[in-house]
Design an enzyme around this catalytic site. Structure first.
Site, PDB file in Angstrom:
ATOM      1  N   ASP A 189      46.098  60.461 -17.614  1.00  0.00           N
ATOM      2  CA  ASP A 189      45.990  59.006 -17.505  1.00  0.00           C
ATOM      3  C   ASP A 189      44.603  58.495 -17.880  1.00  0.00           C
ATOM      4  O   ASP A 189      44.363  57.298 -17.910  1.00  0.00           O
ATOM      5  CB  ASP A 189      46.326  58.572 -16.067  1.00  0.00           C
ATOM      6  CG  ASP A 189      46.498  57.066 -15.925  1.00  0.00           C
ATOM      7  OD1 ASP A 189      47.104  56.456 -16.825  1.00  0.00           O
ATOM      8  OD2 ASP A 189      46.019  56.495 -14.930  1.00  0.00           O
ATOM      9  N   SER A 218      48.394  50.292 -15.582  1.00  0.00           N
ATOM     10  CA  SER A 218      49.579  51.068 -15.957  1.00  0.00           C
ATOM     11  C   SER A 218      50.818  50.534 -15.251  1.00  0.00           C
ATOM     12  O   SER A 218      50.769  50.171 -14.076  1.00  0.00           O
ATOM     13  CB  SER A 218      49.385  52.538 -15.585  1.00  0.00           C
ATOM     14  OG  SER A 218      48.229  53.069 -16.191  1.00  0.00           O
ATOM     15  N   GLN A 262      53.231  56.276 -21.837  1.00  0.00           N
ATOM     16  CA  GLN A 262      52.876  55.290 -20.820  1.00  0.00           C
ATOM     17  C   GLN A 262      52.973  53.888 -21.396  1.00  0.00           C
ATOM     18  O   GLN A 262      52.689  53.665 -22.573  1.00  0.00           O
ATOM     19  CB  GLN A 262      51.450  55.530 -20.316  1.00  0.00           C
ATOM     20  CG  GLN A 262      51.030  54.608 -19.168  1.00  0.00           C
ATOM     21  CD  GLN A 262      49.617  54.886 -18.676  1.00  0.00           C
ATOM     22  OE1 GLN A 262      48.708  54.109 -18.899  1.00  0.00           O
ATOM     23  NE2 GLN A 262      49.446  56.020 -17.989  1.00  0.00           N
TER      24      GLN A 262
END
Length: 317
Positions: free
Chosen positions: A230, A252, A302
């Site tokens: 991430d 996110s 993502q």
């Protein structure tokens, strides 16, 4: 700058078996058991946004889920949603649900809770190792090895010494250099100041956990990779736009990972990131983590919210 991250301090040759254990193992991903399938996680690094780092929550949730399966199964995929901003002032509770335990595949669901409300929902599927004659993968990009590239501290220093760097970006780079992040990064083909306005939504960098993890349990390496995955990921979608717009809000929404082959998260891996689309105040990014020997270890995807404000035109970068 999304493509620049915190500095690192070691070369591969400097590492010895006596190195300190990675803080990702000893602290960040070390959960406190409270009851059966109930754990408490605390925080190590909090971004300047003062929201919890999404990779920490994904990694801790995978630790919690992995504690509920047998040693002979390993995670092959995870899918999760961030539903509320995490509060860095209080711990996170992780509640595990043993959704299914099958002969080959097992599914676990995890809910992360703060202040009595879910901030994150997560599902992971685990599989017993099974041979298969059906195998293929893309080829790893040809890039310089990490040992030949400057560390982030050196790279940031090069930018800061440029007299044409605008003060606003100078402040941002100094803030990045001051971050105490438990991973190391080396950027492939870092752009010059003149190139910053013409970037594509793509970036590649070598990445590994700081400190020593060792052979250990493959489950822990997967949890560390979840943390790493991430980092600077969603920022890939901003690369073509960052010099025309100022980020007002970026967070996110969801995150997915697929684990393909064994790897060590304390060894260099190439993170190949690209954003095929952005629009509707959202950005989509895809990523691949490659082992140094060319094996594709992990794939990631993502989507996140990206809200920006236009920048006032400036004579200098």
């Amino acid at each position: 700058m999304p493509f620049l991250q915190a500095p690192e301090d070691k070369q591969d040759g400097d590492r010895t078996p006596g190195d300190l254990r990675s803080v990702l193992v000893t602290s960040v991903l070390s959960l406190e058991p409270l009851d059966e399938d109930l754990f408490r996680g605390r925080h190590y690094w909090v971004p300047t946004t003062q929201r919890l780092f999404g990779g920490q929550i994904v990694g801790q949730a995978l630790v919690a889920a992995a504690k509920s399966v047998s040693e002979d199964v390993h995670v092959h995929s995870l899918h999760c949603y961030f539903v509320r901003a995490g509060d860095p002032k209080v711990p996170v509770l992780y509640q595990v649900e043993r959704t299914r335990t099958g002969a080959s595949f097992s599914v676990r669901s995890v809910k992360a809770v703060q202040h009595g409300k879910p901030i994150f929902i997560f599902q992971a599927s685990f599989q017993q190792t099974q041979p298969s004659p059906v195998q293929h993968q893309f080829s790893m990009p040809t890039v310089p090895p990490p040992e030949t590239l400057p560390d982030s501290e050196t790279l940031i220093g090069q930018y800061l010494r440029d007299p044409n760097l605008h003060e606003r970006y100078r402040v941002g780079l100094n803030r990045i250099a001051a971050q105490d992040v438990p991973i190391e990064i080396r950027i492939i083909n870092p752009p010059t100041l003149n190139q910053l306005q013409r970037l594509e939504p793509k970036q590649m960098f070598w990445v590994r956990a700081r400190g020593h993890i060792g052979e250990g349990d493959m489950k822990m390496h997967c949890c560390v990779a979840a943390y790493i995955s991430d980092y600077a990921f969603l920022g890939t979608a901003l690369l073509p736009h960052q010099w025309q717009h100022k980020v007002h809000f970026m967070v996110s929404l969801d995150h997915s990972m697929w684990f393909h082959a064994p790897f060590r998260a304390d060894h260099w891996m190439l993170y190949e990131c690209e954003s095929p689309w952005a629009g509707g105040s959202r950005g989509l990014v895809h990523g691949r983590l490659w082992r140094q020997d060319g094996v594709l270890a992990v794939s990631c995807a993502q989507e996140g919210v990206i809200r920006v404000k236009p920048l006032v035109s400036e004579s200098k970068l």
